[in-house]
Design an enzyme around this catalytic site. Structure first.
Site, PDB file in Angstrom:
ATOM      1  CE1 TYR A 251      -3.687   2.599   0.816  1.00  0.00           C
ATOM      2  CE2 TYR A 251      -1.895   3.634   2.019  1.00  0.00           C
ATOM      3  CZ  TYR A 251      -3.148   3.697   1.442  1.00  0.00           C
ATOM      4  OH  TYR A 251      -3.849   4.870   1.486  1.00  0.00           O
TER       5      TYR A 251
ATOM      6  CD  GLU B  32      -5.997   4.345  -1.167  1.00  0.00           C
ATOM      7  OE1 GLU B  32      -6.074   4.651   0.031  1.00  0.00           O
ATOM      8  OE2 GLU B  32      -6.954   3.856  -1.807  1.00  0.00           O
TER       9      GLU B  32
END
Length: 381
Positions: A101, A189
């Protein structure tokens, strides 16, 4: 403003962030053609602005172009959390070895952007933070200096990324920082950023949230807005320069000033009512803008009364009253209207409104009490 995955990844690619080859399709024939160009083995991904697409069946792996066409037909007929799927992204399938992530958002407490990374990608970062908070790495970035090379390297070390991937990771991290800054994003993101079996880093999924207040200087991004996720009233309000948010109550609110609007909503609740909306018409609103605000408020079938709370500073109260009366003449509302008008020439304004048989009030408490009573009487008829 949220961007779709395909829109975010198009922007990522411009900044040197590796993304899978693929294109967006609006029908199954297009999906088949794209799959053929990519060699047949592809992932068909629904493009809707909600989470949980995979669990809802909106992300499927196809082993051939024909299967991609079948899956696209099925996915394009779906609704995911109430939103229709109008497009699918057809991406080449990637052999995944590890998922990471990586994201950047604003930390209001520190008043700086923060880069967040984790060795556990592919799931909600909130879930990782709750389950294994030690796996979450946070790095604050000085907005004047930007992301430094050593900082990106420190993040790579902290998430136990093998050294052979550091250079690729630093390229991705620097690219994501430039994406965040250059596009006035509040979130950029990549989840997951994957290590492939071919030893490459690829942004398999992407998400961006753009600051609405910056869209006036980002017309190219403003054009990407998906209206499916917005209430029709909010679209209309934006057209007239009104700040409007639909709520679930029965008392419509029209106020000049965001702080005053929030105070109005609070006092309505204090007197036992529920506001139907937040609506700030701003200062100096003319009759046309006021009429547009009335139309938006009254388009909500749950509205049983309207509270108009205007503070006249530079704008004179009698001019405000005439604007309200002109707008009411055009809109012809069928629900009771309560007006609280204070400020310059407020007494003259209230007299004009009272002569027109409107309910007036001198204090906000009085206006709230009258509007709650009027709404109860109207709704209980």
């Amino acid at each position: 403003m949220n961007l779709h995955e395909y829109q975010s990844k198009q922007i990522f690619a411009k900044y040197g962030i590796p993304v899978p080859r693929g294109r967006v399709a609006s029908n199954s024939d297009e999906a088949k053609q794209i799959a053929e160009e990519l060699g047949g083995r592809v992932v068909v991904k629904s493009q809707v602005l909600v989470g949980g697409r995979g669990k809802a069946g909106g992300i499927r792996l196809a082993k051939s172009a024909g299967e991609a066409q079948e899956l696209a037909t099925r996915i394009l007929g779906m609704e995911i959390k109430g939103l229709p799927v109008r497009r699918v992204l057809v991406d080449e399938a990637v052999s995944i070895e590890k998922e990471i992530y990586l994201g950047i958002t604003n930390d209001r407490a520190s008043r700086k952007p923060v880069m967040i990374a984790s060795s556990e990608g592919g799931v909600d970062i909130e879930e990782v933070a709750a389950r294994t908070p030690d796996r979450i790495i946070r790095l604050h970035i000085d907005p004047l200096l930007g992301l430094r090379e050593y900082q990106a390297r420190d993040v790579a070390v902290a998430i136990d990324l093998p050294k052979e991937y550091w250079r690729q990771f630093m390229t991705v991290a620097e690219g994501l920082w430039r994406v965040f800054v250059d596009n006035d994003a509040t979130l950029a993101e990549i989840n997951p950023l994957v290590i492939t079996k071919e030893k490459r880093l690829i942004a398999l999924d992407g998400k961006m949230v753009i600051d609405d207040n910056a869209l006036f200087r980002r017309p190219d991004l403003a054009e990407k807005r998906d209206l499916d996720v917005e209430a029709p009233e909010e679209i209309s309000a934006r057209k007239y320069g009104l700040s409007y948010i639909k709520l679930d109550g029965q008392i419509g609110c029209m106020v000049n000033g965001a702080g005053l609007a929030m105070a109005t909503m609070d006092i309505i609740k204090l007197y036992g009512g529920q506001p139907a909306n937040f609506l700030d018409i701003g200062g100096g609103a003319g009759a046309e803008k006021v009429a547009a605000a009335f139309r938006i408020i009254l388009s909500d079938p749950n509205v049983c009364a309207v509270l108009i709370n205007i503070f006249g500073g530079i704008t004179r109260g009698d001019e405000v009253a005439r604007g309200i009366l002109t707008a009411i003449e055009e809109v012809k509302p069928k629900v009771p209207m309560v007006v609280r008008l204070v400020g310059t020439n407020a007494e003259e304004g209230r007299r004009l409104l009272a002569d027109a048989d409107m309910i007036t009030a001198e204090t906000l408490a009085e206006a709230a009490e009258k509007s709650v009573a009027a709404a109860k009487e109207r709704c209980n008829q």
